[in-house]
Design a protein around this motif. Structure first.
Motif, PDB file in Angstrom:
ATOM      1  N   LYS A  21       0.875  -1.184   0.000  1.00 35.77           N
ATOM      2  CA  LYS A  21       0.000   0.000   0.000  1.00 35.77           C
ATOM      3  C   LYS A  21       0.906   1.226   0.000  1.00 35.77           C
ATOM      4  O   LYS A  21       1.732   1.387   0.883  1.00 35.77           O
ATOM      5  CB  LYS A  21      -0.890   0.003   1.259  1.00 35.77           C
ATOM      6  CG  LYS A  21      -1.634   1.324   1.528  1.00 35.77           C
ATOM      7  CD  LYS A  21      -2.698   1.638   0.506  1.00 35.77           C
ATOM      8  CE  LYS A  21      -3.538   2.859   0.877  1.00 35.77           C
ATOM      9  NZ  LYS A  21      -2.810   4.146   0.792  1.00 35.77           N
ATOM     10  N   GLU A  26      -3.395   9.991   4.126  1.00 43.08           N
ATOM     11  CA  GLU A  26      -3.620   9.572   5.514  1.00 43.08           C
ATOM     12  C   GLU A  26      -2.415   9.871   6.413  1.00 43.08           C
ATOM     13  O   GLU A  26      -2.589  10.174   7.605  1.00 43.08           O
ATOM     14  CB  GLU A  26      -3.978   8.086   5.592  1.00 43.08           C
ATOM     15  CG  GLU A  26      -2.988   7.104   5.015  1.00 43.08           C
ATOM     16  CD  GLU A  26      -3.199   6.853   3.511  1.00 43.08           C
ATOM     17  OE1 GLU A  26      -3.983   7.595   2.897  1.00 43.08           O
ATOM     18  OE2 GLU A  26      -2.556   5.919   2.975  1.00 43.08           O
ATOM     19  N   ASP A  71      -5.325  -1.163  -2.176  1.00 44.08           N
ATOM     20  CA  ASP A  71      -6.396  -0.219  -2.525  1.00 44.08           C
ATOM     21  C   ASP A  71      -6.885  -0.461  -3.951  1.00 44.08           C
ATOM     22  O   ASP A  71      -8.096  -0.394  -4.221  1.00 44.08           O
ATOM     23  CB  ASP A  71      -5.968   1.232  -2.306  1.00 44.08           C
ATOM     24  CG  ASP A  71      -4.551   1.543  -2.771  1.00 44.08           C
ATOM     25  OD1 ASP A  71      -4.230   2.720  -2.918  1.00 44.08           O
ATOM     26  OD2 ASP A  71      -3.766   0.602  -2.991  1.00 44.08           O
ATOM     27  N   THR A 121      -9.827   5.810  -1.796  1.00 44.29           N
ATOM     28  CA  THR A 121      -8.754   6.725  -1.386  1.00 44.29           C
ATOM     29  C   THR A 121      -9.208   7.587  -0.207  1.00 44.29           C
ATOM     30  O   THR A 121      -8.468   7.791   0.758  1.00 44.29           O
ATOM     31  CB  THR A 121      -8.351   7.618  -2.569  1.00 44.29           C
ATOM     32  OG1 THR A 121      -7.930   6.773  -3.651  1.00 44.29           O
ATOM     33  CG2 THR A 121      -7.226   8.569  -2.199  1.00 44.29           C
ATOM     34  N   TYR A 124      -9.255   5.653   3.094  1.00 38.35           N
ATOM     35  CA  TYR A 124      -7.912   5.513   3.687  1.00 38.35           C
ATOM     36  C   TYR A 124      -7.447   6.833   4.283  1.00 38.35           C
ATOM     37  O   TYR A 124      -6.862   6.883   5.359  1.00 38.35           O
ATOM     38  CB  TYR A 124      -6.913   5.035   2.630  1.00 38.35           C
ATOM     39  CG  TYR A 124      -6.869   3.523   2.455  1.00 38.35           C
ATOM     40  CD1 TYR A 124      -7.410   2.918   1.328  1.00 38.35           C
ATOM     41  CD2 TYR A 124      -6.304   2.697   3.439  1.00 38.35           C
ATOM     42  CE1 TYR A 124      -7.373   1.539   1.162  1.00 38.35           C
ATOM     43  CE2 TYR A 124      -6.261   1.310   3.283  1.00 38.35           C
ATOM     44  CZ  TYR A 124      -6.803   0.732   2.144  1.00 38.35           C
ATOM     45  OH  TYR A 124      -6.777  -0.632   1.987  1.00 38.35           O
ATOM     46  N   SER A 125      -7.743   7.952   3.600  1.00 37.56           N
ATOM     47  CA  SER A 125      -7.183   9.232   4.075  1.00 37.56           C
ATOM     48  C   SER A 125      -7.991   9.820   5.228  1.00 37.56           C
ATOM     49  O   SER A 125      -7.498  10.663   5.975  1.00 37.56           O
ATOM     50  CB  SER A 125      -7.125  10.233   2.922  1.00 37.56           C
ATOM     51  OG  SER A 125      -8.413  10.517   2.457  1.00 37.56           O
ATOM     52  N   LEU A 158      -6.223   6.216   8.035  1.00 36.18           N
ATOM     53  CA  LEU A 158      -5.583   4.911   8.277  1.00 36.18           C
ATOM     54  C   LEU A 158      -4.107   4.994   7.885  1.00 36.18           C
ATOM     55  O   LEU A 158      -3.666   4.361   6.915  1.00 36.18           O
ATOM     56  CB  LEU A 158      -6.298   3.822   7.467  1.00 36.18           C
ATOM     57  CG  LEU A 158      -7.812   3.677   7.688  1.00 36.18           C
ATOM     58  CD1 LEU A 158      -8.373   2.595   6.765  1.00 36.18           C
ATOM     59  CD2 LEU A 158      -8.129   3.369   9.141  1.00 36.18           C
ATOM     60  N   ALA A 161      -1.741   1.902   7.014  1.00 30.79           N
ATOM     61  CA  ALA A 161      -2.124   0.968   5.947  1.00 30.79           C
ATOM     62  C   ALA A 161      -0.939   0.549   5.084  1.00 30.79           C
ATOM     63  O   ALA A 161      -0.975  -0.522   4.469  1.00 30.79           O
ATOM     64  CB  ALA A 161      -3.221   1.586   5.080  1.00 30.79           C
ATOM     65  N   TYR A 162       0.125   1.357   5.058  1.00 32.71           N
ATOM     66  CA  TYR A 162       1.269   0.949   4.213  1.00 32.71           C
ATOM     67  C   TYR A 162       2.054  -0.197   4.825  1.00 32.71           C
ATOM     68  O   TYR A 162       2.952  -0.762   4.189  1.00 32.71           O
ATOM     69  CB  TYR A 162       2.146   2.138   3.824  1.00 32.71           C
ATOM     70  CG  TYR A 162       3.006   2.814   4.855  1.00 32.71           C
ATOM     71  CD1 TYR A 162       2.495   3.875   5.604  1.00 32.71           C
ATOM     72  CD2 TYR A 162       4.346   2.474   5.037  1.00 32.71           C
ATOM     73  CE1 TYR A 162       3.287   4.556   6.526  1.00 32.71           C
ATOM     74  CE2 TYR A 162       5.145   3.157   5.947  1.00 32.71           C
ATOM     75  CZ  TYR A 162       4.618   4.199   6.698  1.00 32.71           C
ATOM     76  OH  TYR A 162       5.409   4.874   7.611  1.00 32.71           O
ATOM     77  N   THR A 164       1.418  -3.413   5.190  1.00 30.75           N
ATOM     78  CA  THR A 164       0.470  -4.458   4.766  1.00 30.75           C
ATOM     79  C   THR A 164       0.773  -5.812   5.397  1.00 30.75           C
ATOM     80  O   THR A 164       0.047  -6.780   5.183  1.00 30.75           O
ATOM     81  CB  THR A 164       0.529  -4.611   3.231  1.00 30.75           C
ATOM     82  OG1 THR A 164       1.912  -4.760   2.825  1.00 30.75           O
ATOM     83  CG2 THR A 164      -0.090  -3.400   2.555  1.00 30.75           C
ATOM     84  N   GLU A 188      -8.468  -1.608   8.658  1.00 34.64           N
ATOM     85  CA  GLU A 188      -7.637  -2.044   7.514  1.00 34.64           C
ATOM     86  C   GLU A 188      -8.030  -3.433   7.023  1.00 34.64           C
ATOM     87  O   GLU A 188      -8.039  -3.708   5.823  1.00 34.64           O
ATOM     88  CB  GLU A 188      -6.159  -2.032   7.918  1.00 34.64           C
ATOM     89  CG  GLU A 188      -5.585  -0.641   8.179  1.00 34.64           C
ATOM     90  CD  GLU A 188      -4.191  -0.719   8.791  1.00 34.64           C
ATOM     91  OE1 GLU A 188      -3.921   0.036   9.735  1.00 34.64           O
ATOM     92  OE2 GLU A 188      -3.389  -1.543   8.335  1.00 34.64           O
TER      93      GLU A 188
END
Ligand SMILES: NC(=[NH2+])NCCC[C@H](N)C(=O)O
Length: 414
Positions: A21, A26, A71, A121, A124-125, A158, A161-162, A164, A188
């Motif tokens: 991700k 975010e 995503d 998007t 997530y943000s 979030l 989220a990167y 993963t 997530e």
């Protein structure tokens, strides 16, 4: 499982497909007041964090890895039908306390005003209170759920989220979809659930060993696939022994699973060492990175080896020596524990803090690491490990490294 979409039977088999991700808005929706609750130790500079993540992803692609983005997969899964999109919105709002009422209706209408990509998007943000046009309903947001004017967000960002690695974990031909410990990360794995349930590449082709609808918590940073029948799982700030026992029982009794050993490794419960993979990773058939701070002065720690008895029930053996336990369960005559920061009193904790132990192995004896952990990288090279360094000044502000930022979906069997 016919034509499995996931195949991960080790930590070291050549990596062919990985879930990523890219950091988005975010990470800039973090403030000093929310940093701690959002599990960050500083506020990354998004532009540089994205450049660093692109460099990481390109390093993987240059080494033959297919990079999938959660995503993008979520957009494709939710796009399978309008009913699926509405089911997701309903579940997402419900999990945020918006079961019904004005705020629910306004948020539902707002989310549906976007095309699917922009909606994902936006989720997530995060959605700020001031984004909602009250004229949509010509009413104030008067129900309790949406009325806390001190909270700038109606739906929180979030920013983790990167990483993963954590909301799901590939194990064999299946996956755990994780009930995450902290509220900041719980949404997530809802994206994962819908991808596995509705995306054509995964639906019907993945065993779900444990879903997110449990009261006990588990996170993928604690779940390591040591080989095609042995798992190591950290008992950590993020994963409970109850979850480990539940997963072991599932894997021991599910006919699609070939896992018969779970090694539960107790580590300190703190933010720096939140997951087992912040202090321990596998880099080759008989080589591991280890942060010395997880053992006591005598080099001992608490380890529980779980196997099924003749009735499929869990039996447990207590061990205290990590090296000896790994040799026993992996049938190794020798093994090499490569100490983070060369076990130096200052370097080791400094580099562990910036994920010097958190290697992503892309083939036996070949890893991706953060360039900033130069002593640990040198130690790996001295132990004949091929090291690909990636840049990390902004990414590491989230307290995660290359293994944290990746979830293998396919590794070649050894
Ligand atoms: N597998 C890992 N070590 N993940 C690191 C996750 C970092 C993230 N800020 C959290 O606290 O959850």
């Amino acid at each position: 499982m016919e034509n499995p979409a996931i195949n991960v039977n080790s930590e070291i088999g050549k990596l062919k497909t990985v879930l990523l991700k890219r950091p988005g808005a975010e990470v800039e929706n973090i403030t000093p007041d929310t940093m701690e609750n959002l599990l960050f130790d500083d506020i990354p500079y998004l532009k540089i964090a994205q450049e660093e993540h692109d460099y990481f992803a390109e390093t993987l692609r240059k080494n033959g890895v297919e990079t999938l983005y959660i995503d993008d997969l979520a957009v494709e899964a939710l796009g399978q039908s309008s009913e699926i999109r509405q089911e997701f919105i309903k579940q997402y709002l419900s999990e945020h306390g918006y079961e019904a009422g004005v705020t629910h209706d306004v948020l539902q209408e707002y989310l549906n005003s976007f095309d699917l990509h922009d909606m994902v998007t936006k989720l997530y943000s995060g959605i700020r209170r001031n984004e909602i046009d009250l004229d949509l309903k010509n009413e104030t947001l008067h129900d309790l759920a949406g009325s806390d004017a001190n909270d700038p967000f109606l739906l929180d960002p979030l920013p983790n989220a990167y990483f993963t690695r954590d909301p799901q974990a590939s194990i064999g031909s299946g996956i755990t979809i994780n009930h995450m410990t902290f509220k900041a990360r719980q949404p997530e794995s809802l994206f994962t659930e819908f991808v596995m349930k509705y995306h054509p590449r995964f639906a019907g082709h993945v065993n779900v060993w444990r879903d997110r609808n449990h009261s006990t918590r588990i996170e993928g940073g604690d779940e390591l696939v040591l080989n095609d029948h042995v798992l190591a799982i950290g008992v950590s700030q993020r994963t409970s022994s109850k979850s480990i026992e539940g997963l072991a029982q599932e894997l021991f009794t599910n006919n699609d699973s070939h896992f018969d050993t779970v090694v539960a490794i107790e580590i300190p419960h703190n933010h720096a060492m939140m997951h087992l993979d912040t202090v321990f990773t596998m880099v080759n058939k008989d080589q591991f990175t280890v942060f010395p701070g997880i053992m006591d002065e005598a080099g001992k720690m608490n380890i529980f080896v779980m196997t099924p008895d003749e009735n499929g029930k869990i039996k447990m053996e207590h061990h205290t020596d990590l090296g000896e336990t790994l040799k026993q369960v992996l049938h190794l005559s020798e093994l090499d524990l490569i100490m983070t920061g060369n076990a130096d009193d200052i370097v080791a904790p400094r580099e562990q803090w910036n994920d010097g132990s958190n290697t992503l192995t892309i083939a036996p004896g070949e890893v991706v690491t953060y360039n900033r952990n130069y002593v640990s990288n040198e130690m790996l090279r001295e132990h004949d490990i091929l090291v690909h360094e990636v840049i990390s000044s902004e990414l590491s502000r989230g307290r995660g490294g290359p293994r944290c930022m990746s979830q293998p979906l396919w590794r070649e069997d050894l």
